[in-house]
Design an enzyme around this catalytic site. Structure first.
Site, PDB file in Angstrom:
ATOM      1  N   LYS A   1       0.858  -1.190   0.000  1.00  0.00           N
ATOM      2  CA  LYS A   1       0.000   0.000   0.000  1.00  0.00           C
ATOM      3  C   LYS A   1       0.885   1.228   0.000  1.00  0.00           C
ATOM      4  O   LYS A   1       1.807   1.332   0.818  1.00  0.00           O
ATOM      5  CB  LYS A   1      -0.884   0.009   1.268  1.00  0.00           C
ATOM      6  CG  LYS A   1      -1.795   1.217   1.349  1.00  0.00           C
ATOM      7  CD  LYS A   1      -3.073   1.010   0.580  1.00  0.00           C
ATOM      8  CE  LYS A   1      -3.848   2.272   0.317  1.00  0.00           C
ATOM      9  NZ  LYS A   1      -3.445   2.976  -0.948  1.00  0.00           N
TER      10      LYS A   1
ATOM     11  N   LYS B   1       5.586   3.327   8.257  1.00  0.00           N
ATOM     12  CA  LYS B   1       4.430   4.202   8.468  1.00  0.00           C
ATOM     13  C   LYS B   1       3.151   3.367   8.544  1.00  0.00           C
ATOM     14  O   LYS B   1       2.345   3.524   9.463  1.00  0.00           O
ATOM     15  CB  LYS B   1       4.331   5.181   7.287  1.00  0.00           C
ATOM     16  CG  LYS B   1       3.210   6.183   7.374  1.00  0.00           C
ATOM     17  CD  LYS B   1       2.947   6.884   6.055  1.00  0.00           C
ATOM     18  CE  LYS B   1       4.183   7.548   5.478  1.00  0.00           C
ATOM     19  NZ  LYS B   1       3.857   8.400   4.303  1.00  0.00           N
TER      20      LYS B   1
ATOM     21  N   LYS C   1       5.350   1.696  -3.133  1.00  0.00           N
ATOM     22  CA  LYS C   1       5.303   3.053  -3.691  1.00  0.00           C
ATOM     23  C   LYS C   1       5.539   2.939  -5.192  1.00  0.00           C
ATOM     24  O   LYS C   1       6.162   1.989  -5.656  1.00  0.00           O
ATOM     25  CB  LYS C   1       6.415   3.914  -3.077  1.00  0.00           C
ATOM     26  CG  LYS C   1       6.182   5.385  -3.214  1.00  0.00           C
ATOM     27  CD  LYS C   1       5.281   5.895  -2.099  1.00  0.00           C
ATOM     28  CE  LYS C   1       4.879   7.336  -2.263  1.00  0.00           C
ATOM     29  NZ  LYS C   1       4.196   7.845  -1.064  1.00  0.00           N
TER      30      LYS C   1
ATOM     31  N   GLY D   1      -2.590   8.349  -4.277  1.00  0.00           N
ATOM     32  CA  GLY D   1      -1.885   9.528  -4.790  1.00  0.00           C
ATOM     33  C   GLY D   1      -0.644   9.872  -3.985  1.00  0.00           C
ATOM     34  O   GLY D   1      -0.375   9.301  -2.929  1.00  0.00           O
ATOM     35  N   ASP D   2       0.121  10.788  -4.527  1.00  0.00           N
ATOM     36  CA  ASP D   2       1.269  11.404  -3.853  1.00  0.00           C
ATOM     37  C   ASP D   2       1.536  12.671  -4.673  1.00  0.00           C
ATOM     38  O   ASP D   2       0.623  13.176  -5.338  1.00  0.00           O
ATOM     39  CB  ASP D   2       2.482  10.451  -3.828  1.00  0.00           C
ATOM     40  CG  ASP D   2       3.585  10.910  -2.866  1.00  0.00           C
ATOM     41  OD1 ASP D   2       3.466  10.680  -1.659  1.00  0.00           O
ATOM     42  OD2 ASP D   2       4.572  11.522  -3.323  1.00  0.00           O
TER      43      ASP D   2
ATOM     44  N   THR E   1      -4.242  13.692   5.184  1.00  0.00           N
ATOM     45  CA  THR E   1      -2.814  13.784   5.543  1.00  0.00           C
ATOM     46  C   THR E   1      -2.558  15.061   6.334  1.00  0.00           C
ATOM     47  O   THR E   1      -1.913  15.034   7.387  1.00  0.00           O
ATOM     48  CB  THR E   1      -1.930  13.726   4.287  1.00  0.00           C
ATOM     49  OG1 THR E   1      -2.345  12.602   3.504  1.00  0.00           O
ATOM     50  CG2 THR E   1      -0.472  13.575   4.652  1.00  0.00           C
TER      51      THR E   1
HETATM   52  P1  NDP Z   1       1.145  17.835  -4.289  1.00  0.00           P
HETATM   53  O1  NDP Z   1       1.611  17.475  -5.634  1.00  0.00           O
HETATM   54  O2  NDP Z   1      -0.299  18.038  -4.048  1.00  0.00           O
HETATM   55  O3  NDP Z   1       1.901  19.130  -3.769  1.00  0.00           O
HETATM   56  C1  NDP Z   1       3.279  19.201  -3.693  1.00  0.00           C
HETATM   57  C2  NDP Z   1       3.646  20.619  -3.308  1.00  0.00           C
HETATM   58  O4  NDP Z   1       5.035  20.682  -2.986  1.00  0.00           O
HETATM   59  C3  NDP Z   1       3.416  21.606  -4.441  1.00  0.00           C
HETATM   60  O5  NDP Z   1       3.003  22.829  -3.908  1.00  0.00           O
HETATM   61  C4  NDP Z   1       4.806  21.693  -5.046  1.00  0.00           C
HETATM   62  O6  NDP Z   1       5.054  22.867  -5.811  1.00  0.00           O
HETATM   63  C5  NDP Z   1       5.636  21.695  -3.797  1.00  0.00           C
HETATM   64  N1  NDP Z   1       7.032  21.372  -4.082  1.00  0.00           N
HETATM   65  C6  NDP Z   1       7.527  20.338  -4.789  1.00  0.00           C
HETATM   66  N2  NDP Z   1       8.861  20.401  -4.845  1.00  0.00           N
HETATM   67  C7  NDP Z   1       9.219  21.487  -4.141  1.00  0.00           C
HETATM   68  C8  NDP Z   1      10.438  22.083  -3.826  1.00  0.00           C
HETATM   69  N3  NDP Z   1      11.592  21.559  -4.258  1.00  0.00           N
HETATM   70  N4  NDP Z   1      10.426  23.229  -3.062  1.00  0.00           N
HETATM   71  C9  NDP Z   1       9.261  23.771  -2.634  1.00  0.00           C
HETATM   72  N5  NDP Z   1       8.058  23.231  -2.918  1.00  0.00           N
HETATM   73  C10 NDP Z   1       8.034  22.126  -3.659  1.00  0.00           C
HETATM   74  O7  NDP Z   1       1.715  16.686  -3.309  1.00  0.00           O
HETATM   75  P2  NDP Z   1       1.235  16.299  -1.848  1.00  0.00           P
HETATM   76  O8  NDP Z   1       0.797  17.499  -1.117  1.00  0.00           O
HETATM   77  O9  NDP Z   1       0.335  15.139  -1.949  1.00  0.00           O
HETATM   78  O10 NDP Z   1       2.601  15.756  -1.223  1.00  0.00           O
HETATM   79  C11 NDP Z   1       3.504  16.598  -0.499  1.00  0.00           C
HETATM   80  C12 NDP Z   1       4.406  15.727   0.359  1.00  0.00           C
HETATM   81  O11 NDP Z   1       3.595  14.967   1.285  1.00  0.00           O
HETATM   82  C13 NDP Z   1       5.242  14.691  -0.387  1.00  0.00           C
HETATM   83  O12 NDP Z   1       6.460  14.520   0.289  1.00  0.00           O
HETATM   84  C14 NDP Z   1       4.414  13.413  -0.241  1.00  0.00           C
HETATM   85  O13 NDP Z   1       5.205  12.251  -0.367  1.00  0.00           O
HETATM   86  C15 NDP Z   1       3.901  13.577   1.169  1.00  0.00           C
HETATM   87  N6  NDP Z   1       2.694  12.817   1.525  1.00  0.00           N
HETATM   88  C16 NDP Z   1       1.567  12.889   0.773  1.00  0.00           C
HETATM   89  C17 NDP Z   1       0.439  12.187   1.166  1.00  0.00           C
HETATM   90  C18 NDP Z   1      -0.844  12.291   0.439  1.00  0.00           C
HETATM   91  O14 NDP Z   1      -1.825  11.691   0.904  1.00  0.00           O
HETATM   92  N7  NDP Z   1      -0.956  13.022  -0.644  1.00  0.00           N
HETATM   93  C19 NDP Z   1       0.459  11.298   2.340  1.00  0.00           C
HETATM   94  C20 NDP Z   1       1.689  11.358   3.094  1.00  0.00           C
HETATM   95  C21 NDP Z   1       2.753  12.081   2.679  1.00  0.00           C
HETATM   96  P3  NDP Z   1       5.090  22.827  -7.428  1.00  0.00           P
HETATM   97  O15 NDP Z   1       3.650  22.867  -7.829  1.00  0.00           O
HETATM   98  O16 NDP Z   1       5.860  24.029  -7.786  1.00  0.00           O
HETATM   99  O17 NDP Z   1       5.788  21.550  -7.827  1.00  0.00           O
HETATM  100  O1  2IT Z   2       3.147   8.864   1.494  1.00  0.00           O
HETATM  101  C1  2IT Z   2       1.993   8.451   1.696  1.00  0.00           C
HETATM  102  O2  2IT Z   2       1.673   7.923   2.771  1.00  0.00           O
HETATM  103  C2  2IT Z   2       0.995   8.624   0.642  1.00  0.00           C
HETATM  104  N1  2IT Z   2       1.300   9.211  -0.393  1.00  0.00           N
HETATM  105  C3  2IT Z   2      -0.388   8.062   0.806  1.00  0.00           C
HETATM  106  C4  2IT Z   2      -0.409   6.593   0.501  1.00  0.00           C
HETATM  107  C5  2IT Z   2      -1.768   5.947   0.456  1.00  0.00           C
HETATM  108  O3  2IT Z   2      -1.778   4.767   0.084  1.00  0.00           O
HETATM  109  O4  2IT Z   2      -2.775   6.556   0.792  1.00  0.00           O
END
Ligand code: NDP
Ligand code: 2IT
Length: 450
Positions: A94, A118, A130, A169-170, A214
């Site tokens: 997952k 996690k 992943k 998603g991520d 998240t």
């Molecule tokens: P999104 O694609 O929705 O958003 C990512 C954000 O980060 C965008 O605003 C992007 O800007 C910015 N970003 C990317 N690279 C950089 C950088 N080098 N410097 C500054 N800003 C940057 O992704 P998520 O919000 O889903 O994911 C964000 C983080 O959270 C990741 O590390 C992901 O692995 C983690 N995560 C996500 C989960 C989820 O459910 N979605 C769950 C757990 C963890 P830009 O548009 O300019 O690229």
């Molecule tokens: O990093 C993460 O935990 C995620 N991007 C969410 C993973 C998921 O299966 O919901």
């Protein structure tokens, strides 16, 4: 600057480095976890037998595939797709899919490794995996995104399933992409197998709160962590990096609990709004218009500044929640934050703080919540989505959010208590690594050498 690890683990780390040449984020993630396990192995020597740790560091399966697709001009593009099925001791693999130009097999492996621990911390039946692609979605039309997702799923569908591997998603993969991916899966398999992917829309098998989970979850974790010192969010100044899914709902929840969030960013720069970020405007720009964060200043005027080529972490704050990408918060940033009076860090992103930054926070006595614990609310709510799909049920927003809050408080308490039990009180990094490891290791031990 990486921490010292137990002598027993040195050859394991050396083998990981030799076998996964140049994959520095993967080495970093393994190094950090091995750095927490010294005490565990003296208490539980059985978990160092039968090469359990070596097996834990080697993904069960890695799939790399070609993703050809055609843009609106008729030109053909080739991207690379990945799915790393890291560990299935606790349940089906997952974890999310990341579409970002920096994606390579090392990045996916580090994320799959982190995901394994996690997911274990959630206490739910989910293993770690992943995937993703080096595809950069920026600037492409909906139709182009759709064709890319369809091509990606045309290969991925052979490797996933409700009881095999369940993506979500991520970065770069949100509701729109999950819809196209699930649509193609359904078409290829001729089955409405909703349990194969999570983060779906509410009309086609999604769960309430998954979009918010998240960010909300990370704030619930930090709230509980602050409470151990008698602190709360009221009147606190917060900075959140990113302006994507995690950042948006982190900001929304922080504001609702009384904090003032003064800055957020994207990869081009950050905005600072001393009146407090207007989250509805950020959502309008980022979710509806798919725009850039600098557009915020055009609408807001005076109290707002937009800054490029500078670190968001140089803005003074009480609470920092890095919610963008790995290694975005450096040792230098950490020193500045500490100097500016920081009290707590909650990692919304995966591994956003460098090892040096973590050391600086911990040595300064800052409350530090590592991503694999603090951002587990997303995957936990994915597991709640799987539960609803399996029972053909759907719960209300309130019920689902209550479950999420309970899970996050449980993860917090597990990390906190494990840190105490292993003689490192207040060290949430070690608490999370040890508690996650114990669950995975117990299951692997019971399942035999496979
Ligand atoms: P999104 O694609 O929705 O958003 C990512 C954000 O980060 C965008 O605003 C992007 O800007 C910015 N970003 C990317 N690279 C950089 C950088 N080098 N410097 C500054 N800003 C940057 O992704 P998520 O919000 O889903 O994911 C964000 C983080 O959270 C990741 O590390 C992901 O692995 C983690 N995560 C996500 C989960 C989820 O459910 N979605 C769950 C757990 C963890 P830009 O548009 O300019 O690229
Ligand atoms: O990093 C993460 O935990 C995620 N991007 C969410 C993973 C998921 O299966 O919901």
């Amino acid at each position: 600057m990486l921490n010292k690890i137990h002598d027993k683990f040195v050859p394991i780390l050396n083998q990981v480095i030799a076998r996964n040449n140049g994959e520095k984020e993967f080495h970093q993630a393994i190094h950090e976890v091995l750095g927490s396990l010294g005490h565990v192995i003296s208490r539980h020597p059985e978990y160092a037998e039968s090469a359990l740790i070596e097996r834990l560091c080697e993904p069960e399966r890695q799939i790399i595939f070609r993703v050809p697709w055609i843009d609106d001009q008729g030109d053909v593009h080739i991207n690379r797709g990945f799915r790393v099925q890291f560990n299935s001791a606790l349940g089906p693999y997952k974890g999310g899919l990341r579409f970002h130009p920096t994606v390579n097999v090392g990045i996916i492996k580090f994320l799959g490794f982190e995901q394994t621990f996690k997911n274990a911390l959630t206490g739910m039946s989910i293993g770690g995996g992943k995937g993703g692609s080096d595809f950069n979605p920026r600037g492409y039309s909906d139709r182009e995104i759709m064709r890319f997702c369809q091509s990606f799923m045309t290969e991925l569908h052979r490797h996933i399933g409700e009881y095999i591997d369940v993506p979500a998603g991520d970065i770069g993969v949100g509701g729109r992409e999950i819809g196209y991916l699930f649509g193609q899966f359904k078409r290829l398999t001729n089955r409405y197998g909703a349990g194969v992917i999570t983060g779906k829309g509410l009309l086609y098998g999604g769960s309430q709160v998954r979009t918010e989970a998240t960010g909300y979850g990370a704030v619930y974790f930090v709230e509980r962590m602050l409470a151990t010192k008698g602190y709360g969010f009221d009147g606190r100044r917060a900075v959140v990096s990113g302006s994507g899914n995690v950042a948006i709902y982190t900001i929304q929840k922080l504001i609702s609990l009384g904090a003032k969030v003064v800055a957020c960013s994207d990869s081009d720069g950050y905005i600072i709004d001393e009146d407090g970020i207007d989250i509805d405007l950020v959502r309008e720009i980022k979710e509806k218009q798919r725009g850039r964060i600098k557009e915020y200043i055009e609408q807001k005027g005076k109290s707002v500044r937009y800054v490029e080529n500078s670190s968001i972490w140089h803005i003074p704050c009480d609470i920092a929640m890095p919610s963008a990408i790995q290694n975005e918060l450096t040792g230098d940033d950490a020193r500045t934050l500490v100097k500016n009076g920081l009290i707590a860090v909650g990692e919304g992103a995966n591994m956003p703080s460098t090892p040096e930054a973590i050391n600086i926070f911990q040595e300064a006595g800052i409350l530090f919540a590592p991503g694999k614990a603090a951002n587990a609310g997303g995957v936990a709510t994915s597991a709640l989505e799987m539960q609803q799909n399996a029972s053909r049920d759907s719960w209300t927003f309130e019920e689902t959010e209550n479950r999420l809050a309970k899970i996050m408080h449980g993860i917090h308490d597990l990390c906190y208590e494990t840190a105490e039990e292993y003689g490192v009180p207040g060290d949430y990094v070690k608490g999370a690594n040890i508690a996650g490891f114990l669950r995975v290791a117990k299951a692997m031990h019971a399942l035999g050498v496979i």
